[in-house]
Scaffold this active site. Structure first.
Site, PDB file in Angstrom:
ATOM      1  N   ASN A   1    -113.018  30.903-112.970  1.00 40.69           N
ATOM      2  CA  ASN A   1    -111.766  29.446-112.777  1.00 40.69           C
ATOM      3  C   ASN A   1    -113.458  28.542-111.904  1.00 40.69           C
ATOM      4  OD1 ASN A   1    -111.695  30.484-109.918  1.00 40.69           O
ATOM      5  ND2 ASN A   1    -109.882  29.391-110.188  1.00 40.69           N
TER       6      ASN A   1
ATOM      7  N   SER B   1    -118.185  36.171-113.711  1.00 36.79           N
ATOM      8  CA  SER B   1    -117.172  36.446-114.507  1.00 36.79           C
ATOM      9  C   SER B   1    -117.992  36.860-115.694  1.00 36.79           C
ATOM     10  CB  SER B   1    -115.999  36.134-114.347  1.00 36.79           C
ATOM     11  OG  SER B   1    -115.319  36.031-115.609  1.00 36.79           O
ATOM     12  N   GLU B   2    -117.336  37.576-116.946  1.00 42.17           N
ATOM     13  CA  GLU B   2    -117.837  37.224-117.731  1.00 42.17           C
ATOM     14  C   GLU B   2    -117.329  36.357-118.995  1.00 42.17           C
ATOM     15  OE1 GLU B   2    -114.624  40.502-118.871  1.00 42.17           O
ATOM     16  OE2 GLU B   2    -115.617  40.545-120.687  1.00 42.17           O
TER      17      GLU B   2
ATOM     18  N   GLY C   1    -111.384  37.241-107.348  1.00 45.97           N
ATOM     19  CA  GLY C   1    -110.649  37.535-107.920  1.00 45.97           C
ATOM     20  C   GLY C   1    -109.091  37.559-107.860  1.00 45.97           C
ATOM     21  N   SER C   2    -109.090  38.664-108.947  1.00 47.59           N
ATOM     22  CA  SER C   2    -107.343  38.785-108.395  1.00 47.59           C
ATOM     23  C   SER C   2    -107.242  39.698-107.865  1.00 47.59           C
ATOM     24  CB  SER C   2    -106.528  39.353-110.276  1.00 47.59           C
ATOM     25  OG  SER C   2    -106.971  40.415-110.336  1.00 47.59           O
TER      26      SER C   2
ATOM     27  N   GLU D   1    -111.429  37.217-101.398  1.00 49.09           N
ATOM     28  CA  GLU D   1    -110.379  35.961-102.136  1.00 49.09           C
ATOM     29  C   GLU D   1    -110.334  36.346-103.132  1.00 49.09           C
ATOM     30  OE1 GLU D   1    -113.258  33.902 -99.707  1.00 49.09           O
ATOM     31  OE2 GLU D   1    -112.455  32.418-100.437  1.00 49.09           O
TER      32      GLU D   1
ATOM     33  N   CYS E   1    -107.148  29.290-107.702  1.00 49.42           N
ATOM     34  CA  CYS E   1    -106.811  29.445-106.585  1.00 49.42           C
ATOM     35  C   CYS E   1    -105.511  29.354-106.315  1.00 49.42           C
ATOM     36  CB  CYS E   1    -107.827  30.345-106.155  1.00 49.42           C
ATOM     37  SG  CYS E   1    -108.666  29.687-104.986  1.00 49.42           S
TER      38      CYS E   1
ATOM     39  N   GLU F   1     -98.679  35.173-109.740  1.00 46.88           N
ATOM     40  CA  GLU F   1     -99.260  34.646-110.070  1.00 46.88           C
ATOM     41  C   GLU F   1     -99.207  34.363-111.284  1.00 46.88           C
ATOM     42  OE1 GLU F   1    -103.216  35.351-109.435  1.00 46.88           O
ATOM     43  OE2 GLU F   1    -103.014  33.115-108.156  1.00 46.88           O
TER      44      GLU F   1
END
Ligand code: NDP
Length: 454
Positions: free
Chosen positions: A130, A155-156, A204-205, A226, A260, A357
């Protein structure tokens, strides 16, 4: 691996994933290269990062277009990210020397005590899509300055940006084996975590973070996570309604809500609730949605198509439980991953919208009787990344924010990150710290020296 443009679903590029052998080979080369990188004077590592910054500035327009093409982030927001990157790098350049300097903590004639900050060694940097320049550089810049080798897995959904970061670091003088880009999806990320690295730094998540924490647990490896948030803001009855509504609408919808620290829950004191909701909806309806390459676009597509179903599910659940849909609420029928900017009122904590989220352009606004109820609801979450309050009364704001369990707190602002302040979360928002001087020392191991002259 197919890289698709989220704004129209077209194929941008195909790349080969790194397989087990490729990841292991990159790890082995990083391990061999790290001692040399850690041994050169800090001034040389600072010079390389300074050149990297210059490269990002020189290539800014092209980099912004790449970021927009692969993530759908509106072009003006992609450029904002690159502009702010320069400020972050400046912070690290200005503060690395003092943060990494050895400290003498006892200087008696019979005994000296010193602390040195040793590099961890080889670190894995697994990053979200993001804000790839932010969440990546928060890790790889201080990690490299501290003398580590970095295996960076973007990230891909931000792979082309990740590869460009690698090119620019190498052009700036960071040896290729000291900073390697690991290409691939989540499966490649787990291959990286399996390598005997000295640190795993993940953005990430929560679900992926929890999996990585479980994989790392038996190995006693330094781990920072994070993770996501369900960040609340509270608008008091003495706040300027229009200013607060405009600030929070931006906090909820910037980058299509895929930050985030996006505002994900809003609580408003009952005396101004109606006026606030009207001003908020009017602001959101003024946001221009459309082609992310258009300079005037504020709202682009979502980066990942599965998120549309998550948002649809949250809206349907909220409406079924009594929420009022005031704007948006559904996917936009066009190729790509589009969802309308969505505002719901009359929401409650029995709804997934106020608990899970969203990570999209969807927000719930809840009425509260006063400060005590607001504090209770703001803390009623498994997450704890950021939280804010809007009031002209500083004492009241400080009193409320002191009671909130989160890594960052905001008075009359939101969705803000500063390189000078530590970035951290509590609960499901993660463990560890980036940014600030804590976020430089995070990439080191403090070594204790007990020195007794003979
Ligand atoms: P994911 O958790 O899906 O992925 C994060 C990274 O981990 C990606 O590089 C992903 O690869 C990789 N990955 C996925 N599975 C594994 C695995 N089993 N082992 C190792 N690596 C794996 O998150 P998103 O990229 O979708 O990012 C969004 C999330 O990140 C949100 O929850 C957001 O709040 C959070 N975030 C937190 C920030 C903070 O500072 N606290 C900042 C920015 C985002 P791939 O994408 O290729 O599948």
């Amino acid at each position: 691996m197919k890289i698709l443009n989220p704004s129209d679903g077209t194929l941008v590029r195909e790349l080969a994933d790194d397989d087990t052998g490729a990841v292991a080979a990159k790890y082995a080369r990083a391990r061999a290269a790290q001692p040399g990188w850690g041994a050169i004077p800090l001034g040389e590592r600072l010079a390389a990062i300074e050149k990297f910054k210059a490269e990002t500035e020189k290539r800014k327009d092209e980099l912004a277009r790449t970021l927009t093409t692969e993530t759908g982030k509106p072009i003006s927001q992609a450029r904002n990210e690159l502009n702010a990157l320069a400020g972050r790098i400046d912070f690290f350049l200005a503060n690395a020397k003092s943060a990494l300097a050895s400290e003498t903590v006892l200087a008696d004639p019979q005994m000296q005590e010193q602390i040195t900050h040793e590099p961890l060694g080889v670190v894995a940097n697994i990053s979200a899509w993001n804000y790839p320049y932010f969440v990546g550089s928060n890790v790889f810049v201080p990690a490299l300055l501290a003398g580590n080798a970095v295996l960076y897995k973007p990230s891909e959904f931000a792979t082309l940006t990740g590869l460009a970061i690698g090119e620019m670091l190498h052009a700036a003088g960071v040896p290729p084996d000291v900073f390697s880009v690991v290409v691939g999806s989540g499966a490649t990320g787990s291959l990286l975590v399996e390598q005997p690295v000295d640190g795993v730094f993940f953005t990430g998540s929560y679900p992926t973070g929890a999996r990585i924490a479980a994989a790392c647990a038996p190995r006693m490896v330094k781990l920072q996570l994070e993770l996501g948030g369900k960040d609340p803001s509270y608008v008091c009855e003495d706040a300027d309604v229009k200013t607060a509504a405009e600030s929070l609408a931006d906090g909820a919808m910037y980058n299509a809500g895929q930050s985030c620290c996006s505002v994900e829950r809003i609580y408003v004191q009952e005396r101004i609730y109606g006026r606030f909701v009207d001003a908020f909806v009017a602001t959101v309806k003024g946001f221009k949605s459309g082609d992310p390459m258009d300079e005037a676009t504020y709202l682009g597509p979502l980066a990942r198509s599965p998120q549309i179903a998550t948002l649809e599910g949250q809206v349907a659940d909220a409406v079924a439980k009594g929420a009022r849909l005031l704007a948006g609420g559904k996917r936009i029928a066009r190729p790509g991953n589009w969802f309308e900017a969505t505002v719901l009122s009359n929401v409650g904590h029995d709804m997934a919208l106020m608990r899970e989220e969203s990570f999209g352009p969807v927000i719930g606004i809840q009425k509260v009787a006063g400060d005590d109820e607001a504090v209770r609801l703001m803390n009623d979450t498994e997450y704890g990344l950021t939280a804010g309050v809007y009031t002209p009364d500083e004492k009241r704001a400080r009193g409320i924010l002191a009671q909130i369990r989160s890594g960052s707190v905001y008075w009359n602002c939101c969705d803000r990150v500063s390189p000078r302040l530590p970035w951290s979360g509590v609960g499901h928002s993660g463990v560890g710290v980036t940014l600030s001087t804590y976020g430089i020392q995070a990439f080191t191991r403090p070594k204790a020296w007990h020195l007794k002259p003979a």
